[in-house]
Design a protein around this motif. Sequence first.
Motif, PDB file in Angstrom:
ATOM      1  N   LYS A  38     -22.908  32.977 -43.286  1.00 43.90           N
ATOM      2  CA  LYS A  38     -23.917  31.926 -43.429  1.00 43.90           C
ATOM      3  C   LYS A  38     -23.895  31.348 -44.844  1.00 43.90           C
ATOM      4  N   ALA A  39     -24.067  30.039 -44.916  1.00 42.96           N
ATOM      5  CA  ALA A  39     -24.059  29.343 -46.205  1.00 42.96           C
ATOM      6  C   ALA A  39     -25.328  28.511 -46.342  1.00 42.96           C
ATOM      7  N   ASN A  40     -25.704  28.259 -47.569  1.00 42.31           N
ATOM      8  CA  ASN A  40     -26.798  27.332 -47.846  1.00 42.31           C
ATOM      9  C   ASN A  40     -26.182  25.970 -48.147  1.00 42.31           C
ATOM     10  N   VAL A  41     -26.637  24.943 -47.451  1.00 38.64           N
ATOM     11  CA  VAL A  41     -26.051  23.604 -47.592  1.00 38.64           C
ATOM     12  C   VAL A  41     -27.159  22.575 -47.779  1.00 38.64           C
ATOM     13  N   LYS A  42     -26.989  21.706 -48.784  1.00 41.77           N
ATOM     14  CA  LYS A  42     -27.978  20.657 -49.028  1.00 41.77           C
ATOM     15  C   LYS A  42     -27.260  19.366 -49.404  1.00 41.77           C
ATOM     16  N   VAL A  43     -27.542  18.294 -48.663  1.00 42.24           N
ATOM     17  CA  VAL A  43     -26.958  16.991 -48.984  1.00 42.24           C
ATOM     18  C   VAL A  43     -27.769  16.363 -50.118  1.00 42.24           C
ATOM     19  N   ILE A  44     -27.096  16.050 -51.218  1.00 44.09           N
ATOM     20  CA  ILE A  44     -27.757  15.444 -52.373  1.00 44.09           C
ATOM     21  C   ILE A  44     -27.812  13.933 -52.229  1.00 44.09           C
ATOM     22  N   LYS A  45     -26.700  13.371 -51.748  1.00 48.97           N
ATOM     23  CA  LYS A  45     -26.629  11.910 -51.578  1.00 48.97           C
ATOM     24  C   LYS A  45     -25.651  11.578 -50.467  1.00 48.97           C
ATOM     25  N   GLN A  46     -26.084  10.719 -49.558  1.00 46.41           N
ATOM     26  CA  GLN A  46     -25.200  10.263 -48.489  1.00 46.41           C
ATOM     27  C   GLN A  46     -24.949   8.774 -48.672  1.00 46.41           C
ATOM     28  N   ALA A  47     -23.704   8.407 -48.973  1.00 49.64           N
ATOM     29  CA  ALA A  47     -23.319   7.011 -49.078  1.00 49.64           C
ATOM     30  C   ALA A  47     -22.644   6.593 -47.775  1.00 49.64           C
ATOM     31  N   GLU A  48     -22.154   5.358 -47.735  1.00 53.22           N
ATOM     32  CA  GLU A  48     -21.575   4.842 -46.499  1.00 53.22           C
ATOM     33  C   GLU A  48     -20.292   5.591 -46.114  1.00 53.22           C
ATOM     34  N   HIS A  49     -19.461   5.904 -47.124  1.00 53.33           N
ATOM     35  CA  HIS A  49     -18.169   6.518 -46.829  1.00 53.33           C
ATOM     36  C   HIS A  49     -17.971   7.891 -47.480  1.00 53.33           C
ATOM     37  N   SER A  50     -19.005   8.419 -48.089  1.00 54.57           N
ATOM     38  CA  SER A  50     -18.870   9.722 -48.753  1.00 54.57           C
ATOM     39  C   SER A  50     -20.235  10.362 -48.919  1.00 54.57           C
ATOM     40  N   ALA A  51     -20.220  11.637 -49.271  1.00 57.15           N
ATOM     41  CA  ALA A  51     -21.472  12.365 -49.498  1.00 57.15           C
ATOM     42  C   ALA A  51     -21.300  13.344 -50.650  1.00 57.15           C
ATOM     43  N   ILE A  52     -22.391  13.612 -51.333  1.00 58.26           N
ATOM     44  CA  ILE A  52     -22.413  14.643 -52.372  1.00 58.26           C
ATOM     45  C   ILE A  52     -23.273  15.786 -51.839  1.00 58.26           C
TER      46      ILE A  52
END
Length: 234
Positions: free
Chosen positions: A161-175
């Motif tokens: 199990k991992a902890n995952v958090k999207v910081i920023k979602q752009a149109e063609h990429s994500a941080i």
Amino acid sequence: MRLNKYIAKAGIASRRKADELTINGNVKINGIVSKEPGYDVVEGDVVEVNGNVVKVSNKFVYILLNKPKGYITSVNDEKGRPIVMDLVTDIDERLYSIGRLDYNTSGMLLMTNDGDLAYKLTHPKHHIYKTYRAKVTGYLSNEKINKLRKGVDIGGFITSKANVKVIKQAEHSAIVEIQIYEGKNRQVRKMFSAVGNKVIELQRIAIGDLKLGHLKEGHYRKLTQKEIEYLKNC
């Protein structure tokens, strides 16, 4: 002192790796190859590993390096690529990386000549989370995030199990920030690939409660006593 402990305390390798070196004939005691991992080193013994005399140092050094891309975490590289020790210029002790970061990954790398601590922190039974910040291609749906959190197949190995958090979602990429405690080769890259996203950039920003902070890329600092005690008590 048992041979593997002696080699570990000399900062050459973990106890497990020291046993491998011994069994493979890479260790000499007083000029004679010794393949006995259980050998007890006594005062006056001369221990050689790969042709180099090694000695136990009473001075342990612990540093945190912000590794740039384009550096290898090994002590040498047969391809002649830059190694992280090239960045550590004013420390006489021979240091080794605790864990690894691949050639194209930057960020937090701990280095020391304390073989016992290195062994402890890299042993699978110690669940010390490492935090990475990744820039990945495409869109990260909730379905993909849940898969990453539960564990994915990265080629014959199901991740924990991992902890995952999207910081920023752009149109063609994500941080994204992702926390894992395992250390399989290129694991984070393989995890995102398993859900259809390619890692563009990858940086380790924390190990346990220790954070990279604002340390400049290519620079390093010595750990505080409090930080050292934290690692020893993890």
